[in-house]
Structures are given as structure tokens and as C-alpha cells.
Write a protein that holds these residues in place. Structure first.
Motif, PDB file in Angstrom:
ATOM      1  N   UNK A 142       0.819  -1.213  -0.064  1.00 44.68           N
ATOM      2  CA  UNK A 142      -0.032  -0.055   0.062  1.00 44.68           C
ATOM      3  C   UNK A 142       1.000   1.243  -0.166  1.00 44.68           C
ATOM      4  N   UNK A 143       0.429   2.170  -0.910  1.00 44.56           N
ATOM      5  CA  UNK A 143       1.510   3.472  -0.845  1.00 44.56           C
ATOM      6  C   UNK A 143       0.314   4.720  -0.859  1.00 44.56           C
ATOM      7  N   UNK A 144       0.720   5.588   0.124  1.00 43.13           N
ATOM      8  CA  UNK A 144      -0.008   6.603   0.454  1.00 43.13           C
ATOM      9  C   UNK A 144       0.719   7.901   0.296  1.00 43.13           C
ATOM     10  N   UNK A 145       0.575   8.847  -0.625  1.00 37.09           N
ATOM     11  CA  UNK A 145       1.126  10.161  -0.824  1.00 37.09           C
ATOM     12  C   UNK A 145       0.416  10.827  -0.013  1.00 37.09           C
ATOM     13  N   UNK A 146       0.987  11.725   0.758  1.00 35.55           N
ATOM     14  CA  UNK A 146       0.263  13.056   1.571  1.00 35.55           C
ATOM     15  C   UNK A 146       1.306  14.017   1.891  1.00 35.55           C
ATOM     16  N   UNK A 147       0.647  14.989   2.551  1.00 34.29           N
ATOM     17  CA  UNK A 147       1.411  16.053   2.932  1.00 34.29           C
ATOM     18  C   UNK A 147       0.974  16.808   4.271  1.00 34.29           C
ATOM     19  N   UNK A 148       2.017  17.243   4.884  1.00 33.90           N
ATOM     20  CA  UNK A 148       1.577  18.093   6.178  1.00 33.90           C
ATOM     21  C   UNK A 148       1.557  19.416   5.975  1.00 33.90           C
ATOM     22  N   UNK A 149       0.656  20.099   6.160  1.00 34.74           N
ATOM     23  CA  UNK A 149       0.634  21.548   6.052  1.00 34.74           C
ATOM     24  C   UNK A 149       0.345  22.204   7.394  1.00 34.74           C
ATOM     25  N   UNK A 150       0.604  23.707   7.286  1.00 32.41           N
ATOM     26  CA  UNK A 150       0.413  24.587   8.729  1.00 32.41           C
ATOM     27  C   UNK A 150      -0.936  24.577   9.134  1.00 32.41           C
ATOM     28  N   UNK A 151      -1.870  24.268   8.329  1.00 35.11           N
ATOM     29  CA  UNK A 151      -3.385  24.115   8.661  1.00 35.11           C
ATOM     30  C   UNK A 151      -3.814  22.687   9.448  1.00 35.11           C
ATOM     31  N   UNK A 188       5.525  19.790   4.603  1.00 35.61           N
ATOM     32  CA  UNK A 188       5.741  19.434   3.063  1.00 35.61           C
ATOM     33  C   UNK A 188       5.284  18.053   2.908  1.00 35.61           C
ATOM     34  N   UNK A 189       5.531  17.514   1.586  1.00 41.37           N
ATOM     35  CA  UNK A 189       4.918  16.233   1.039  1.00 41.37           C
ATOM     36  C   UNK A 189       5.848  15.045   1.517  1.00 41.37           C
ATOM     37  N   UNK A 190       5.050  13.602   1.471  1.00 35.36           N
ATOM     38  CA  UNK A 190       5.619  12.545   2.023  1.00 35.36           C
ATOM     39  C   UNK A 190       4.848  11.683   1.175  1.00 35.36           C
ATOM     40  N   UNK A 191       5.752  10.396   1.341  1.00 36.64           N
ATOM     41  CA  UNK A 191       4.936   8.910   0.767  1.00 36.64           C
ATOM     42  C   UNK A 191       5.172   7.979   1.893  1.00 36.64           C
ATOM     43  N   UNK A 192       4.221   7.286   2.530  1.00 39.58           N
ATOM     44  CA  UNK A 192       3.978   6.347   3.043  1.00 39.58           C
ATOM     45  C   UNK A 192       3.917   5.039   2.405  1.00 39.58           C
ATOM     46  N   UNK A 193       4.735   3.970   2.535  1.00 39.49           N
ATOM     47  CA  UNK A 193       4.377   2.527   1.992  1.00 39.49           C
ATOM     48  C   UNK A 193       4.468   1.620   3.103  1.00 39.49           C
ATOM     49  N   UNK A 194       3.478   0.630   3.104  1.00 40.79           N
ATOM     50  CA  UNK A 194       3.855  -0.504   3.970  1.00 40.79           C
ATOM     51  C   UNK A 194       3.146  -1.560   3.386  1.00 40.79           C
ATOM     52  N   UNK A 195       3.885  -2.879   3.626  1.00 43.19           N
ATOM     53  CA  UNK A 195       3.580  -4.135   3.217  1.00 43.19           C
ATOM     54  C   UNK A 195       4.112  -5.328   4.150  1.00 43.19           C
ATOM     55  N   UNK A 196       3.494  -6.552   4.108  1.00 42.82           N
ATOM     56  CA  UNK A 196       4.185  -7.510   4.813  1.00 42.82           C
ATOM     57  C   UNK A 196       5.542  -7.742   4.583  1.00 42.82           C
ATOM     58  N   UNK A 197       6.427  -8.144   5.504  1.00 47.23           N
ATOM     59  CA  UNK A 197       7.819  -8.390   5.418  1.00 47.23           C
ATOM     60  C   UNK A 197       8.274  -9.464   4.807  1.00 47.23           C
ATOM     61  N   UNK A 198       9.014  -9.471   3.797  1.00 52.30           N
ATOM     62  CA  UNK A 198       9.485 -10.782   3.195  1.00 52.30           C
ATOM     63  C   UNK A 198      10.962 -10.800   3.426  1.00 52.30           C
ATOM     64  N   UNK A 199      11.290 -12.077   3.802  1.00 52.58           N
ATOM     65  CA  UNK A 199      12.860 -12.528   3.975  1.00 52.58           C
ATOM     66  C   UNK A 199      13.701 -12.158   2.819  1.00 52.58           C
ATOM     67  N   UNK A 200      14.794 -11.411   2.927  1.00 50.60           N
ATOM     68  CA  UNK A 200      15.718 -11.169   2.026  1.00 50.60           C
ATOM     69  C   UNK A 200      16.747 -11.915   1.873  1.00 50.60           C
ATOM     70  N   UNK A 201      17.627 -12.259   0.865  1.00 50.60           N
ATOM     71  CA  UNK A 201      18.821 -13.228   0.968  1.00 50.60           C
ATOM     72  C   UNK A 201      20.087 -12.239   1.745  1.00 50.60           C
ATOM     73  N   UNK A 202      19.767 -11.256   2.385  1.00 50.17           N
ATOM     74  CA  UNK A 202      21.135 -10.417   2.821  1.00 50.17           C
ATOM     75  C   UNK A 202      20.433  -9.260   3.887  1.00 50.17           C
ATOM     76  N   UNK A 203      21.272  -8.677   4.309  1.00 51.46           N
ATOM     77  CA  UNK A 203      20.926  -7.461   5.306  1.00 51.46           C
ATOM     78  C   UNK A 203      20.783  -6.362   4.573  1.00 51.46           C
ATOM     79  N   UNK A 204      19.704  -5.740   4.241  1.00 53.93           N
ATOM     80  CA  UNK A 204      19.566  -4.402   3.257  1.00 53.93           C
ATOM     81  C   UNK A 204      19.523  -3.354   4.431  1.00 53.93           C
ATOM     82  N   UNK A 205      20.549  -2.719   4.564  1.00 54.66           N
ATOM     83  CA  UNK A 205      21.160  -1.795   5.506  1.00 54.66           C
ATOM     84  C   UNK A 205      20.196  -0.442   5.203  1.00 54.66           C
TER      85      UNK A 205
END
Length: 329
Positions: A21-30, A134-151
């Protein structure tokens, strides 16, 4: 805290795949404000730096128990707080809080949480310090095992209209290649030409980078397609960067240092409107307003009343944002 989260991320079992899931949003001073928690799992104290931060509240539907990874990308220093199914009360920001997370990849918050049951949860997106928007983009998903440590995995504007994608890994084993992929909606991706990079299979820490010379206008989403020698394919989290035909990255300010007036120049911004904020060294907005570029693509800013010192100038033009530094004499 960060080391603990990374341990969670790379020690879990494979789980059923749900779409990201990808959620683009933006913080505003309102937007509403609250006193955010300090980092923790769960957080136990309130911040003394983010006492009145703007926030967005996002409803999160978790379809099944298991580990989910949340990543928030922005050009400003963001902060995330996850709340349980009982909800979020801005007057009691520690109540129901499960995770509060600061930095992972530079200024971006990212964490992994093990949900013991499905349901509706709540995520608060805010800034690390007061008076930041300012604008931001949130993404979230189930975690999948990777064959390495992605730092780390980041994407950012480079010189001109290019984007640079960087990643750092550890404990590579039996990998074939990394393929850099790009998309414009966070869901559909394509392989980038010359983005196929051979893995070094080092046991220590290794850094890689790739330059995308032809990004799309608007949001560009990037991820890694990681190919193992066995033929198995897995994917990294998504990083996002916004590109604009306005070329706001070429914004200039002069003179610098300045004493009376500061000139803002954007050659492609003739007759465009801009929202300008001047921020002092402790994060306070000391000057702000809406301005229009004249027919020479210039905006003069009167800074005579500002005390001498270092300042940040934030410019928002057509929803694109950049930050520059200047010295007031």
C-alpha cells in the motif's frame, strides 16, 4: 532501537503475500498539532523538541497477523507513531502507542512491527521538530525475508534532472544481480536500462549506486529486484523522489551572505507563485509569505530585520519543495 528493528526484519519467516500500500500525503500548517512521543517500542516519554508538531492520522488495515514494514519518505525529517486498534488521542499521545520511530535512511522513518491480530490500526505521520511541513510518501507491506541484510535503500535528486539510487547491504550470499526498477504509481514497475548490477557477494558491508538519467515528471518510485543464483526473486522496500519540469533543484539565492535583500532566482519560474519560509538555526520560522516571481524570474526578500546568523530558506513552488542555506550579515 534501530538495530533491534533490523534484527526483526531479517529473522522472520516467509508469510502470505499481500499487495503493498502506497499513501502520498503532505503536512500543512493548517493541520492539527500534538506533542509527539520520543522513539521507543512502545514509547514511554514525550519529546521536548517536537512539542507542537503538525500531524496526519492515517487508518491502516492489517489483513492478517504477521510482520509488516512501514517506510515514510520525505525531503524533511519525518517521524512515525503507530497506535493500536483502540485509536489515537492527541491529548494523550502515549496511550495505545505501539511504536514511535525516527530515522532509518537519513531523514526517513522506517520500522517493522509484528501484528498479533488483524484489524484497523492508526499511524500518525509528523515531523521531528515543530514548524515543519511538506509532502511525504508512506508505504507499507508484509515483510519478506531477503537473502541479505539491506541496511539502507534511498533515492534522491542528483545533478540536473537525474536521480541517484543508493543501497548498502551486508552478508550477501549466493546472489546473482540487483535490478533497479522504477514506476510512477508505487504499484507497477519496469526494469531500468543498464540498471542490472552484479552482486559482489561480500560478507561485510557493501555499497552500490545507480543513476537514473531519465526520470518521469512527478513522483518516481524505485525498488530493487534481487535475483539469487537459485533463480529465486525478492524485492526491496520502495524509495520515492519527486521530479518536476520546473527544475526547482536549480533554484538559486544571492547574494550570500546578504545584509538587506536576498534575491531568489528560478529561471523557469517566471510569473509562478511561491510560498517562502525563512527558518533560523533552532528550527523557528522567522519569516514566511506568498510571493510571485517577476518577469526576470526573481523574488526579492527583505531580511534587514533579521539578526545576523545562519538561516534556511524553504521554497514551495507548484507543490515542489527545496531547502537552501544562507548567511545574514
Amino acid at each position: 532501537m534501530r538495530r533491534c528493528l533490523l534484527t526483526y526484519l531479517f529473522s522472520i519467516c516467509l508469510m502470505p503475500v499481500f499487495s503493498q500500500t502506497v499513501y502520498p500525503g503532505s503536512l500543512a500548517n493548517t493541520d492539527p498539532t500534538f506533542n509527539r512521543p520520543n522513539e521507543g517500542m512502545p514509547p514511554t516519554t514525550l519529546s521536548t523538541q517536537g512539542t507542537n508538531v503538525y500531524y496526519n492520522l492515517i487508518t491502516i488495515n492489517i489483513p492478517a497477523a504477521g510482520y509488516f514494514t512501514f517506510s515514510n519518505n520525505s525531503l524533511w525529517d519525518n517521524f512515525s507513531v503507530l497506535y493500536d486498534t483502540n485509536g489515537f488521542n492527541p491529548a494523550l499521545p502515549l496511550t495505545n502507542a505501539l511504536v514511535a520511530n525516527d530515522d532509518f535512511g537519513g531523514t526517513n522513518s522506517e520500522f517493522t512491527y509484528n501484528f498479533t491480530s488483524p484489524g484497523i490500526y492508526y499511524l500518525v505521520i509528523c515531523s521531528f521538530k515543530n514548524n515543519v511541513t511538506g509532502p511525504y510518501t508512506l508505504s507499507y507491506s508484509p515483510t519478506v525475508v531477503l537473502p541479505l541484510n539491506l541496511l539502507s535503500f534511498t533515492a534522491a535528486k542528483a545533478t540536473g534532472s537525474s536521480n541517484i539510487i543508493k543501497w548498502s547491504v551486508a552478508n550477501e550470499s549466493n546472489l546473482n544481480t540487483y535490478q533497479v526498477q522504477q514506476g510512477t504509481d508505487g504499484k507497477n514497475f519496469k526494469d531500468l536500462i543498464n540498471g542490472d548490477i552484479a552482486a559482489k557477494n561480500n560478507t561485510g558491508t557493501t555499497s552500490y549506486s545507480f543513476v537514473d538519467d531519465n526520470p518521469a515528471e512527478g513522483y518516481n518510485y524505485y525498488r530493487l529486484k534481487i535475483a539469487e543464483k537459485s533463480g529465486r526473486i525478492s524485492y526491496s522496500l520502495i524509495a520515492v523522489v519527486k521530479n518536476s519540469s520546473l527544475a526547482i533543484t536549480n533554484l538559486k539565492i544571492f547574494p550570500n551572505p546578504a545584509s538587506d535583500f536576498l534575491q531568489i532566482e528560478a529561471k523557469s519560474a517566471q510569473n509562478n507563485k511561491a510560498f517562502i519560509s525563512v527558518i533560523n538555526s533552532i528550527g523557528e520560522i522567522v519569516l514566511s509569505g506568498k510571493y510571485s516571481f517577476n518577469n526576470q524570474s526573481l523574488i526579492p526578500i527583505d531580511i534587514k530585520k533579521l539578526p545576523a546568523g545562519k538561516y534556511f530558506l524553504k521554497a514551495i513552488i507548484n507543490n515542489d519543495e527545496t531547502m537552501l542555506v544562507f548567511i545574514k550579515q
